[in-house]
Scaffold this motif. Structure first.
Motif, PDB file in Angstrom:
ATOM      1  N   GLY A  19       0.782  -1.278   0.025  1.00  0.00           N
ATOM      2  CA  GLY A  19      -0.052   0.046  -0.029  1.00  0.00           C
ATOM      3  C   GLY A  19       0.704   1.309  -0.030  1.00  0.00           C
ATOM      4  O   GLY A  19       2.135   1.138  -0.061  1.00  0.00           O
ATOM      5  N   ARG A  20       0.032   2.238   0.012  1.00  0.00           N
ATOM      6  CA  ARG A  20       0.794   3.770  -0.004  1.00  0.00           C
ATOM      7  C   ARG A  20       0.273   4.580   0.991  1.00  0.00           C
ATOM      8  O   ARG A  20      -1.236   4.670   1.165  1.00  0.00           O
ATOM      9  CB  ARG A  20       0.791   4.308  -1.358  1.00  0.00           C
ATOM     10  CG  ARG A  20       1.274   5.772  -1.451  1.00  0.00           C
ATOM     11  CD  ARG A  20       1.228   5.904  -2.988  1.00  0.00           C
ATOM     12  NE  ARG A  20       1.752   7.557  -2.939  1.00  0.00           N
ATOM     13  CZ  ARG A  20       2.770   8.088  -3.261  1.00  0.00           C
ATOM     14  NH1 ARG A  20       3.852   7.147  -3.064  1.00  0.00           N
ATOM     15  NH2 ARG A  20       3.139   9.234  -3.694  1.00  0.00           N
ATOM     16  N   ALA A  21       0.987   5.357   1.798  1.00  0.00           N
ATOM     17  CA  ALA A  21       0.255   6.321   2.698  1.00  0.00           C
ATOM     18  C   ALA A  21       1.032   7.564   2.391  1.00  0.00           C
ATOM     19  O   ALA A  21       2.143   7.767   2.391  1.00  0.00           O
ATOM     20  CB  ALA A  21       0.412   6.041   4.109  1.00  0.00           C
ATOM     21  N   GLU A  22       0.335   8.863   2.303  1.00  0.00           N
ATOM     22  CA  GLU A  22       0.851   9.929   1.957  1.00  0.00           C
ATOM     23  C   GLU A  22       0.921  10.859   3.160  1.00  0.00           C
ATOM     24  O   GLU A  22      -0.230  11.199   3.618  1.00  0.00           O
ATOM     25  CB  GLU A  22       0.221  10.603   0.857  1.00  0.00           C
ATOM     26  CG  GLU A  22       0.380   9.754  -0.571  1.00  0.00           C
ATOM     27  CD  GLU A  22      -0.131  10.507  -1.737  1.00  0.00           C
ATOM     28  OE1 GLU A  22      -0.772  11.681  -1.618  1.00  0.00           O
ATOM     29  OE2 GLU A  22      -0.065   9.957  -2.788  1.00  0.00           O
ATOM     30  N   ASN A  23       1.797  11.656   3.382  1.00  0.00           N
ATOM     31  CA  ASN A  23       1.947  12.964   4.324  1.00  0.00           C
ATOM     32  C   ASN A  23       1.272  12.365   5.848  1.00  0.00           C
ATOM     33  O   ASN A  23       0.391  13.058   6.469  1.00  0.00           O
ATOM     34  CB  ASN A  23       1.072  14.030   3.982  1.00  0.00           C
ATOM     35  CG  ASN A  23       1.708  14.616   2.593  1.00  0.00           C
ATOM     36  OD1 ASN A  23       2.952  14.686   2.791  1.00  0.00           O
ATOM     37  ND2 ASN A  23       0.873  15.217   1.785  1.00  0.00           N
TER      38      ASN A  23
END
Length: 310
Positions: A19-23
Motif C-alpha cells: 500500500g501507500r500512505a501520504e503525508n
C-alpha cells in the motif's frame, strides 16, 4: 521517571508492496514518544515543525500523554518531509525525497519542564544538535543516542564528540561496521564502546538485536510476523520501548538492560503491523505483556544435560 525525546517530527510518504500512505505523521521523536508512553507517565518531545504541520497531529500526540511544550512551530517554512519506497525485502529501502525544510536551522530548546528528565533519547539528528540539546539538561541518569551513516560519513569528528557524552548507542549492523571500520560485529562493538558509550545495542532487522555491556553479550530474536506493512520508525520505536522499560523499572543493571531490549523489540514488532505510527495508538498492556512473553518463548533453551560419550 521522566523521559525526554529530542528528534524529528515529520510528514512521511511511504510506499510498500502492501500500500501507500501520504503525508502521515512520522519522525524519530514521534515514534520514541508514542512507544515510551506505555511505560512512563511523563514523556517530553523536543522537535520543530513548520507552518504546514496539521494541528490534529499535535492534538493526537498531546491526547496520548506526550508533553508538547518542547515542540517549536517555525513560521519560516514547511515541516521536515521524507518519502521512501520499500521492496518485498523490507530491509531494502529507497529514499525518493528528503526535504529538510525547517529542520535545516533547527536549534533545540528544551523547556524547563523537561530539563530534569532522568532518561534522554537523542533521535537521529546532526551530532552538534544532539550536543546542544544535551547541554540544556540537568545531569540525566541515562543518555541514549541514535545516529546513521549520513553523520558517520559527513561529520565524523562531531559524532566522535557526541559519543563521548552518551551512555548508550543504538544503531544497526551496517552502521556499526561503518563506524568502527570493522566487518566483525563483535570486534566492532568493542571499538565503538571505547569511543564512549558503555552500552551498545546493534539492531539486525529481521535477525534481532545484540546488546553489549561490560563483559556481556546478549542476543534477542526478532519476532516472526505474518503481516508486515511498514518498517518505518521501527528503530525509533525500539528506542522508545527500551527507554520506557528502564524508566519503569528504575534499574540499569545488566538484567534490566536485557529486559529493555526485549521490550524494545516487542514494541518495534507492533509498529510494523500498520502504516506509520497507527499501531502504537491502539495497544493494550495485555497485548504488550503477551508479546514479551512470546519473545521469551522464542529464545527459551531447555535444560541440556552434559554430553556423555560412551
Amino acid at each position: 521517571m521522566s523521559i525526554v525525546a529530542v528528534g524529528t517530527v515529520a510528514l512521511d510518504t511511504i510506499e510498500t508492496p502492501f500500500g501507500r500512505a501520504e503525508n502521515i505523521l512520522g519522525g524519530s521523536a514521534t515514534y520514541i514518544c508514542l512507544a515510551a508512553r506505555y511505560f512512563s507517565p511523563e514523556i517530553h518531545l523536543v522537535a520543530v515543525v513548520g507552518t504546514d504541520f496539521p494541528t490534529e497531529h499535535v492534538d493526537l500526540l498531546q491526547s496520548n500523554g506526550v508533553w508538547m511544550d518542547g515542540l517549536e512551530r517555525d513560521e519560516r517554512g514547511d515541516t521536515f518531509a521524507w518519502e521512501g519506497r520499500y521492496s518485498y525485502d523490507l530491509n531494502d529501502r529507497e529514499t525518493l525525497a528528503t526535504h529538510l525544510n525547517v529542520l535545516t536551522d533547527f536549534s533545540p530548546h528544551v523547556p524547563v519542564s523537561a530539563r530534569a528528565s532522568r532518561i534522554v533519547c537523542l533521535g537521529n539528528l546532526d551530532p552538534s544538535t544532539q550536543r546542544e540539546a544535551l547541554s540544556q539538561l540537568d545531569r540525566p541518569d541515562l543518555v541514549i543516542c541514535d545516529t546513521m551513516n549520513y553523520w558517520i560519513e559527513r561529520t565524523p569528528e562531531s559524532l566522535t564528540a557526541t559519543l563521548k557524552l552518551i551512555d548508550c548507542l543504538i544503531i544497526n549492523d551496517s552502521e556499526a561496521r561503518q563506524l568502527a571500520d570493522e566487518p566483525n560485529l563483535i570486534k566492532a562493538a568493542s571499538v565503538i564502546r571505547q569511543m564512549g558509550p558503555e552500552i551498545l545495542v546493534i539492531k539486525k532487522g529481521e535477525h534481532g538485536a545484540l546488546l553489549f555491556t561490560d563483559g556481556s553479550v546478549f542476543s534477542a530474536p526478532a519476532f516472526p510476523l505474518e503481516d508486515i506493512y511498514d518498517p518505518t520508525g521501527a528503530g525509533d520505536t525500539f528506542m522508545g520501548g527500551f527507554a520506557g522499560y528502564l524508566s519503569l523499572s528504575r534499574d540499569y543493571s545488566s538484567d534490566a538492560l536485557r529486559k529493555a531490549v526485549v521490550y524494545g523489540s516487542a514494541m518495534a514488532s507492533f509498529v510494523v503491523e500498520k502504516f506509520g505510527a497507527d499501531r502504537l495508538l491502539e495497544l493494550s498492556e495485555d497485548e504488550i505483556d503477551q508479546r514479551v512473553h512470546n519473545f521469551r518463548l522464542l529464545s527459551e533453551i531447555p535444560k541440556i544435560d552434559p554430553l556423555r560419550i560412551l
